[in-house]
Design an enzyme around this catalytic site. Structure first.
Site, PDB file in Angstrom:
ATOM      1  CE  LYS A   1       0.951   1.448   4.406  1.00 50.72           C
ATOM      2  NZ  LYS A   1       1.747   2.574   4.723  1.00 50.72           N
TER       3      LYS A   1
ATOM      4  N   GLY B   1       4.684  -6.436   5.717  1.00 53.20           N
ATOM      5  CA  GLY B   1       4.388  -7.421   6.766  1.00 53.20           C
ATOM      6  C   GLY B   1       2.887  -7.569   6.960  1.00 53.20           C
TER       7      GLY B   1
ATOM      8  CG  ASP C   1      -0.779  -0.056   8.033  1.00 55.23           C
ATOM      9  OD1 ASP C   1      -1.627   0.809   8.309  1.00 55.23           O
ATOM     10  OD2 ASP C   1       0.375   0.201   7.660  1.00 55.23           O
TER      11      ASP C   1
END
Ligand SMILES: C[C@@](CO)(OP(=O)(O)O)[C@H](O)COP(=O)(O)OP(=O)(O)OC[C@H]1O[C@@H](n2ccc(N)nc2=O)[C@H](O)[C@@H]1O
Ligand SMILES: Nc1ncnc2c1ncn2[C@@H]1O[C@H](COP(=O)(O)OP(=O)(O)O)[C@@H](O)[C@H]1O
Length: 287
Positions: free
Chosen positions: A9, A100, A134
């Protein structure tokens, strides 16, 4: 066996609204998925979690977010069985691109499929949020306005397909460090999320390009001036806009023309020796 992708992202806007009692920061951010993705293959095993990554130096034990996502699902659903996870890593690590989180989200989705768990998106997001802020976004993908510590998501109309050049300066930036450095010297200039959201809803891409902004950019740039250098280079090569993603240090440039993006990526590599990636914006999963 299940093969699944975990996408990177960028943050098109990122504002920090304050420090919370739990130590996290209240944020408001427009997040955008990229086509750049890791590939994860999940295979059923009798017991335990085995993890391989094709990138030397990356943890393959419980410190890996993919491992933790698998452990959480196994515990939460009381699964009697294990999993082997093989990761082909393409997203640069500790880059502000949520690599991650992308892997953890892919494991949550992959385990749901592998063991036919029928966990809803909301349940997956709640599990993901236990591991990282996230991860709910990484599960949903597309273009999203996220608030809270990043887990409250409002899906937006997809940002148009546009070419993205990513350049990662050769410095390491940790997310907790960036938030601490922000607290020590909060910048005065902030992105205008409302204006960005209005422009996006109106399909006014020229305005969107002008309104991108990341309050952590000056914070990381103070410690690593190379971020500013990379941003200027992106603009010099004709980017419609250029900015640091998340806590950094990766700088992205958005390009309307594929040729000019490809040329920039090549020149950038030649001029700086940076790790450079050419990709595109990507829409929501399953849409
Ligand atoms: C800055 C952002 C912007 O999208 O992305 P990255 O640059 O990491 O990709 C995110 O807020 C990063 O989210 P994520 O990387 O998932 O963070 P977490 O693992 O949940 O938290 C790591 C640490 O960052 C700080 N943190 C994170 C999120 C948040 N809203 N406030 C915080 O203060 C906390 O110190 C926390 O202990
Ligand atoms: N599957 C994974 N991929 C990348 N990094 C991981 C993973 N699991 C744990 N990590 C750890 O998380 C840290 C932050 O990685 P990453 O998610 O790529 O960056 P960022 O938070 O900047 O988006 C890394 O330095 C690494 O030690």
């Amino acid at each position: 066996m299940v093969t699944i992708r975990g996408r990177a992202k960028i943050n098109l806007t990122l504002d920090v609204l304050g420090l919370r009692d739990d130590g996290y920061h209240e944020i408001a951010t427009v997040m955008q998925s990229l086509a750049l993705a890791d590939t994860l293959t999940l295979t059923r095993e009798e017991s335990g979690i085995a993890l391989t990554v094709d990138m030397p130096g990356l943890e393959t034990d419980e410190r890996n977010l993919a491992w933790r996502a698998a452990a959480l699902v196994i515990e939460h659903c009381g699964i009697r069985g294990g999993v082997r996870i093989d990761i082909v890593k393409r997203i640069p690590v500790a880059a502000g691109l949520a690599g991650g989180s992308a892997d953890a989200a892919a494991v949550l989705r992959g385990m749901n499929e592998l063991y036919a768990l029928r966990l809803s998106d909301a349940e997956l997001c709640a599990l993901g949020a236990q591991i990282g802020s996230d991860i709910p976004f990484s599960l949903m993908g597309g273009t999203v306005f996220a608030t809270g510590r990043g887990e409250n998501m409002k899906p937006l109309a997809d940002f148009p397909k546009i070419h993205v050049v990513l350049a990662k300066p050769p410095v390491d930036v940790s997310t907790p460090w960036a938030y601490r450095a922000y607290d020590a010297h909060p910048p005065e200039q902030r992105p205008d999320n409302s204006a960005f959201l209005e422009a996006l809803a109106a399909g006014d891409m020229t305005a969107c390009m002008r309104l991108v902004g990341n309050v952590l950019e000056p914070v990381t740039e103070r410690a690593h001036p190379i971020v500013g250098d990379y941003r200027s280079r992106m603009y010099a090569h004709g980017a419609a806009c250029a900015m640091m993603s998340g806590s950094g240090p990766t700088v992205f440039g958005l390009f309307t023309e594929q040729e000019s993006a490809a040329y920039t990526a090549e020149e950038f590599r030649r001029e700086t020796g940076a790790a450079v990636y050419l990709t595109q914006t990507a829409g929501r999963y399953g849409v």
